[in-house]
Every structure is written in C-alpha cells, then in structure tokens.
Design a protein around this motif. Structure first.
Motif, PDB file in Angstrom:
ATOM      1  N   LYS A 295     -13.968  -7.083  -0.565  1.00 14.77           N
ATOM      2  CA  LYS A 295     -12.940  -7.391   0.533  1.00 14.77           C
ATOM      3  C   LYS A 295     -11.568  -7.274  -0.457  1.00 14.77           C
ATOM      4  O   LYS A 295     -10.469  -6.850   0.441  1.00 14.77           O
ATOM      5  N   ALA A 296     -11.368  -7.757  -1.325  1.00 11.50           N
ATOM      6  CA  ALA A 296     -10.187  -7.898  -1.927  1.00 11.50           C
ATOM      7  C   ALA A 296      -9.855  -6.481  -2.701  1.00 11.50           C
ATOM      8  O   ALA A 296      -8.463  -6.089  -2.519  1.00 11.50           O
ATOM      9  N   ARG A 297     -10.859  -5.588  -2.929  1.00 13.17           N
ATOM     10  CA  ARG A 297     -10.355  -4.238  -3.334  1.00 13.17           C
ATOM     11  C   ARG A 297      -9.461  -3.400  -2.351  1.00 13.17           C
ATOM     12  O   ARG A 297      -8.791  -2.559  -2.599  1.00 13.17           O
ATOM     13  N   ASP A 298      -9.991  -3.600  -1.048  1.00  7.80           N
ATOM     14  CA  ASP A 298      -9.094  -2.991  -0.043  1.00  7.80           C
ATOM     15  C   ASP A 298      -7.692  -3.012   0.024  1.00  7.80           C
ATOM     16  O   ASP A 298      -7.026  -2.180   0.241  1.00  7.80           O
ATOM     17  N   VAL A 299      -7.452  -4.472   0.008  1.00 10.81           N
ATOM     18  CA  VAL A 299      -5.928  -4.610  -0.206  1.00 10.81           C
ATOM     19  C   VAL A 299      -5.211  -4.210  -1.367  1.00 10.81           C
ATOM     20  O   VAL A 299      -4.221  -3.591  -1.422  1.00 10.81           O
ATOM     21  N   ALA A 300      -6.178  -4.115  -2.470  1.00 10.51           N
ATOM     22  CA  ALA A 300      -5.239  -3.770  -3.934  1.00 10.51           C
ATOM     23  C   ALA A 300      -5.194  -2.340  -3.829  1.00 10.51           C
ATOM     24  O   ALA A 300      -4.138  -1.946  -4.416  1.00 10.51           O
ATOM     25  N   ARG A 301      -6.049  -1.548  -3.347  1.00 11.38           N
ATOM     26  CA  ARG A 301      -5.739  -0.166  -3.493  1.00 11.38           C
ATOM     27  C   ARG A 301      -4.491   0.136  -2.580  1.00 11.38           C
ATOM     28  O   ARG A 301      -3.854   1.359  -2.703  1.00 11.38           O
ATOM     29  N   GLU A 302      -4.056  -0.458  -1.424  1.00 11.07           N
ATOM     30  CA  GLU A 302      -2.817  -0.167  -0.611  1.00 11.07           C
ATOM     31  C   GLU A 302      -1.530  -0.199  -1.450  1.00 11.07           C
ATOM     32  O   GLU A 302      -0.714   0.280  -1.063  1.00 11.07           O
ATOM     33  N   ILE A 303      -1.433  -1.265  -2.612  1.00  7.80           N
ATOM     34  CA  ILE A 303      -0.254  -1.597  -3.195  1.00  7.80           C
ATOM     35  C   ILE A 303      -0.195  -0.797  -4.407  1.00  7.80           C
ATOM     36  O   ILE A 303       0.964  -0.887  -5.178  1.00  7.80           O
ATOM     37  N   GLN A 304      -1.106  -0.045  -5.263  1.00  5.89           N
ATOM     38  CA  GLN A 304      -1.020   0.526  -6.326  1.00  5.89           C
ATOM     39  C   GLN A 304      -0.111   1.738  -6.271  1.00  5.89           C
ATOM     40  O   GLN A 304       0.039   2.709  -5.464  1.00  5.89           O
ATOM     41  N   GLY A 305       0.831   1.852  -7.413  1.00  3.40           N
ATOM     42  CA  GLY A 305       1.749   2.807  -7.578  1.00  3.40           C
ATOM     43  C   GLY A 305       2.905   2.502  -6.812  1.00  3.40           C
ATOM     44  O   GLY A 305       3.876   3.272  -6.626  1.00  3.40           O
TER      45      GLY A 305
ATOM     46  N   GLU B  22      -1.251  -0.967 -11.910  1.00  3.66           N
ATOM     47  CA  GLU B  22      -2.779  -0.821 -11.328  1.00  3.66           C
ATOM     48  C   GLU B  22      -2.799  -2.356 -10.769  1.00  3.66           C
ATOM     49  O   GLU B  22      -2.368  -3.177 -11.371  1.00  3.66           O
ATOM     50  N   ALA B  23      -3.703  -2.305  -9.877  1.00  8.60           N
ATOM     51  CA  ALA B  23      -4.105  -3.629  -9.538  1.00  8.60           C
ATOM     52  C   ALA B  23      -5.628  -3.621  -9.409  1.00  8.60           C
ATOM     53  O   ALA B  23      -6.531  -2.736  -8.704  1.00  8.60           O
TER      54      ALA B  23
ATOM     55  N   SER C  78      -6.287  -9.030 -11.432  1.00  7.76           N
ATOM     56  CA  SER C  78      -5.256  -8.616 -12.542  1.00  7.76           C
ATOM     57  C   SER C  78      -4.255  -7.419 -11.904  1.00  7.76           C
ATOM     58  O   SER C  78      -4.837  -6.443 -11.392  1.00  7.76           O
ATOM     59  N   ILE C  79      -3.259  -7.607 -12.150  1.00  6.53           N
ATOM     60  CA  ILE C  79      -1.874  -6.698 -11.873  1.00  6.53           C
ATOM     61  C   ILE C  79      -1.085  -6.481 -13.040  1.00  6.53           C
ATOM     62  O   ILE C  79      -0.811  -7.373 -13.677  1.00  6.53           O
ATOM     63  N   THR C  80      -0.999  -5.187 -13.142  1.00  5.54           N
ATOM     64  CA  THR C  80      -0.115  -4.621 -14.260  1.00  5.54           C
ATOM     65  C   THR C  80       1.084  -4.041 -13.771  1.00  5.54           C
ATOM     66  O   THR C  80       1.086  -3.034 -12.751  1.00  5.54           O
ATOM     67  N   LEU C  81       2.375  -4.362 -14.139  1.00  2.36           N
ATOM     68  CA  LEU C  81       3.657  -4.039 -13.577  1.00  2.36           C
ATOM     69  C   LEU C  81       4.127  -3.055 -15.094  1.00  2.36           C
ATOM     70  O   LEU C  81       3.950  -3.299 -16.215  1.00  2.36           O
ATOM     71  N   VAL C  82       4.845  -1.949 -14.703  1.00  3.35           N
ATOM     72  CA  VAL C  82       5.638  -1.274 -15.593  1.00  3.35           C
ATOM     73  C   VAL C  82       7.092  -1.215 -15.110  1.00  3.35           C
ATOM     74  O   VAL C  82       7.368  -1.003 -14.014  1.00  3.35           O
TER      75      VAL C  82
END
Length: 136
Positions: free
Chosen positions: A16-26, A73-74, A104-108
């Motif tokens: 369930k969480a991966r659906d939301v995480a894909r929306e914010i990557q990049g 990446e999220a 886990s969230i990685t910011l650049v």
C-alpha cells in the motif's frame, strides 16, 4: 550531496505504501509535499513525516538549500510481520498477518554556493621601452 532519512517498523503494508512512494520519486521537494498533503491515504501521512525529517536534516546538518532539493528515491521495504491467530469453526485457527514497513527517502541537492571573490587585478606590467636598433 545526498541525505537519507529512514522510518522503521511502520504499521502499514509495504504494498500500500509503494503506490504513494512511486508518485513522488524524482520530484522537487515542494511538489512532493503538495502531493502528499492532498493524498487521502495513511501512507501519504507517514511518507510526508519521513520527507520532512529528511528536509530538516539536509538544512540543519548539511547546510543545503531546501529549494534545490530533489527526491532521488523513495524506497518502501518490508519490515517484520506480526502473526496472530483467530479461533475458527471446529477447533481450527485462522492466521492474521500484520505487516510492517521501513520507509527510506533519499534527497539530492547542491551545497549552497559560496560567494566568489573577484579575481585580483594583475599589477600593470611595466613594459620596457623598445630598444631602437641602431642602423650602422
């Protein structure tokens, strides 16, 4: 410079969480926060907390400009699963599986630009007068 923030043992299914995480990557951080604010899912709130923590780390610990941060990446990983049993008919038991996640969230972001000094003006080179050649 990369900044990583992790939230562990979140009581939410990774699927369930991966659906939301894909929306914010990049996306830039400001756009991602807007998306998470208006997404009506439990995962959006939990991922938003992790993202805000990563932003605060980048700003306070690494002196990065928050306007230039992007989500590299999220990742949503599976945490330990709690197993419970519920009594069923005729003396049997039905399994109840309670899944957990690791977010886990990685910011650049680029470090803040330091003020560049103006190059020192080179001292005017004294030119020696051209020696006149004597014609003989």
């Amino acid at each position: 410079m990369e900044v990583t923030s992790t939230t562990k043992f979140v009581r939410l299914s990774p699927k369930k969480a991966r659906d939301v995480a894909r929306e914010i990557q990049g996306l830039p951080v400001s756009n991602a926060l807007d998306i998470l604010t208006f997404t009506p899912k439990k995962a959006a709130q939990l991922i938003g907390k992790t993202l805000k923590t990563a932003i605060a780390d980048a700003e306070n610990n690494f002196s990065l400009d928050t306007n230039s941060l992007m989500i590299k990446e999220a990742v949503i990983g599976a945490g330990p699963t709690m197993r419970r049993f519920k009594p069923r008919a005729k003396g049997s038991a039905g399994a109840i599986i309670k899944r957990t996640s690791h977010i886990s969230i990685t910011l650049v972001g680029a470090p803040p630009e330091k003020k560049k000094r103006a190059p020192k003006k080179a001292a005017a080179k004294k030119e020696a007068p051209a020696a006149e050649e004597a014609t003989a």
